[in-house]
Design a protein around this motif. Sequence first.
Motif, PDB file in Angstrom:
ATOM      1  N   GLY A 195       0.835  -1.154  -0.090  1.00 15.48           N
ATOM      2  CA  GLY A 195       0.097  -0.015   0.027  1.00 15.48           C
ATOM      3  C   GLY A 195       0.800   1.264  -0.079  1.00 15.48           C
ATOM      4  N   ARG A 196       1.842   1.336   0.902  1.00 16.20           N
ATOM      5  CA  ARG A 196       2.765   2.436   0.765  1.00 16.20           C
ATOM      6  C   ARG A 196       3.612   2.714  -0.468  1.00 16.20           C
ATOM      7  N   SER A 203       2.812   1.682  -3.367  1.00 19.44           N
ATOM      8  CA  SER A 203       1.882   1.910  -4.511  1.00 19.44           C
ATOM      9  C   SER A 203       1.423   3.459  -4.215  1.00 19.44           C
ATOM     10  N   GLY A 204       1.372   3.905  -3.011  1.00 19.23           N
ATOM     11  CA  GLY A 204       1.220   5.262  -2.750  1.00 19.23           C
ATOM     12  C   GLY A 204       2.283   6.128  -3.057  1.00 19.23           C
ATOM     13  N   ARG A 244       2.933   6.855  -6.774  1.00 23.30           N
ATOM     14  CA  ARG A 244       2.146   7.877  -7.234  1.00 23.30           C
ATOM     15  C   ARG A 244       2.481   9.320  -6.730  1.00 23.30           C
ATOM     16  N   ASP A 285      -4.326   3.579 -13.303  1.00 25.97           N
ATOM     17  CA  ASP A 285      -4.376   4.879 -12.982  1.00 25.97           C
ATOM     18  C   ASP A 285      -3.320   5.569 -13.798  1.00 25.97           C
ATOM     19  N   PRO A 328      -1.522   8.085   3.058  1.00 27.21           N
ATOM     20  CA  PRO A 328       0.122   7.683   2.311  1.00 27.21           C
ATOM     21  C   PRO A 328      -0.113   6.190   1.320  1.00 27.21           C
ATOM     22  N   GLN A 329      -1.408   5.602   1.586  1.00 26.68           N
ATOM     23  CA  GLN A 329      -1.507   4.310   1.062  1.00 26.68           C
ATOM     24  C   GLN A 329      -2.180   4.361  -0.228  1.00 26.68           C
ATOM     25  N   THR A 330      -1.740   3.320  -1.262  1.00 31.52           N
ATOM     26  CA  THR A 330      -2.703   3.533  -2.400  1.00 31.52           C
ATOM     27  C   THR A 330      -3.238   1.785  -2.511  1.00 31.52           C
TER      28      THR A 330
END
Lengths: 414, 240
Positions: A42-43, A45-46, A49, A81, B217-219
Amino acid sequence: MDITRRQVLVGGAAAALSSTSFAGGVFQDKPTIKVGLIGCGGRGSGAIRDNLAAEPGAVVWAVADLFGDRLEGALTGLKNDLKGRCQVGGRFYSGFDAYKQVLAEDVDVVILTTPPAFRHIHFAAAVAAGKHVFMEKPVAVDGPGIRSVMASAALAKSKNLSVVAGTQRRHDVAYNECIKAIKDGAMGDVLQMNCYWNQGGLWLNPRQPSWSDVETQIRNWLYYTWVGGDHIVEQHVHNLDVCNWVMGTHPVKATSMGGRQTRTDAAYGHVFDHFATEYEYANGVKMMSYCRQADGCASRVSEQIIGSKGQSNANTSIKGEKNWRFEGDRPNPYVLEHGRLYKSIKANEGFNEGVQVAESTLTAIMGRMSAYSGEEITWEKALNSQVSLMPNPLGFNDLPVPPVAVPGTTKGVY
Amino acid sequence: MLTTLLAAAALQQDIFSETFPQNGASFKMVRIPDGLHKGTQIKDIYAAQTELTWEVYEVWFLQKDQTIEEQTTVRPDAISRPSRPYAVIFTGFGHHEFPAICISLNSAQEFCKWLSKKTGKNYRLPTRTEWEYLAGASPEKPDETSWHWDNAEDTTHKIANKKPNAFGLFDCFGNVAEWTLDKEEYGVAGGSWKTKPVDLKQEYWQPSTPKWNEADPQTPKSKWWLANGQFIGLRLVCTK
């Protein structure tokens, strides 16, 4: 490397022929900045971006994750995305050595966002390969890892590579304005600091029949000290970093207590659920640090700086002889930190947060070592610790979970 | 509490309570007199006397109404519940008797679904028009009724510590902004601790924006929590 007419005209054939020859002004004319992502959770991937949001010329060029399923999920999301800015093609890799494959690609910048245990290994390899680096905090989980990061940071400095860490408060405009005011004497001398990361419990990935011990532990990295460092390291490092920033240095010793009261199921590994630590700096200033992950309790994530003429939360207010309050736009610091990386790269500045984030990470590790052992831990003892928590050999093997540390009894934690 | 009872007595209000045995949390729903606002008939509606508190929200969020077995059994008809916030976010805004914050619209709606199923009543978010009606006239003396930019010290406060409005509702203006939901638009009404007193108006309304979750901060970003939503909570309405 993409060669465009503009690059040939402006950057010159030399730049077009070598992806690593973008020192000085040449990088500014690179039409495409290729970014490698190592760690696709998750981090990560964030962060990729955020990175692309900070630099219009950047594209995702290669990606890696230990787990094929995480890699696939992240890559699908990136393609959907980012459209044309996801140029990964066939450059996606999984497994323990996947980072090497990304680093072997023609990438200019790498984002290191795996669980903390692997950071120092990836950082060392990235610097050796001449890549600019964004790496998430914390940057290690033990003394040997910290020493590795410090050595790599020094090597990066000598190569003039840019290194930014995921301590995003350092790039938040409110924190910057407030801490500048504190350092300029807005509340007199700093006498005492308190900091907190108290929140509820976190996610759990229940063990699947096909997972080995090591896979289970890495997929639940928050709960195993060898992978995540325990939550004082993994989360609370942010607040400790702010206090170190205010002081301009790191503490010289720590005395900590902690334990595990609410999150006791074996599924949650062996980490503590609360720590309370007294840190002391060389000038005698003390920092009281608290962190907790327990449901249904008062939460608090903040810092408090107490000075001789007032006090501050280190970001939006100073109260005392002179009052100050932050008012205005506060752009997303998760993007600003990548903007800082690119500013440094383009100016050939060699901006390097490697040592700073290693010191804040070791500050946290020092607290954990004290809480686990029950002993006062000095900076030197933590820094020079010979205890490496990394399993050897590393692989999808059996790996018994250490017992929960018992202060005064448990040995071998530093 | 005395003020509340007196207000209720004066209005001869119909009030009912919901109580959660799991942790002793409760809240009161107040019958709002029928009326007309901006051409819309407001009828047969109850509104929560206070903003939704953490204690009540946590019965759902932390699955306090379920056994461990129920928590770990996947049922296709189950109402989903929020993930655990990671880098969040409540940052010292208070817990016991404090309003729940950082609540996304999705969370607010799912919570209403769960509560409705639990109680057999129809809990939901107010429409913007309903909200304006139940909040009533803009406060003339904001310091007496509301926590706002000039008096809130940059944080939320315990519910029901200021004077209630004519319907006996607390903190409609200030403290946390409250979700409203219409077919075409959604946002938060009433302002919050971040709102300057001059803006505490019946019509003050902020449309939903991705900026409210920018700092996740997550995606993918959480659909349950708003990382920048420390000023966003909710007030329930119910049509029995």
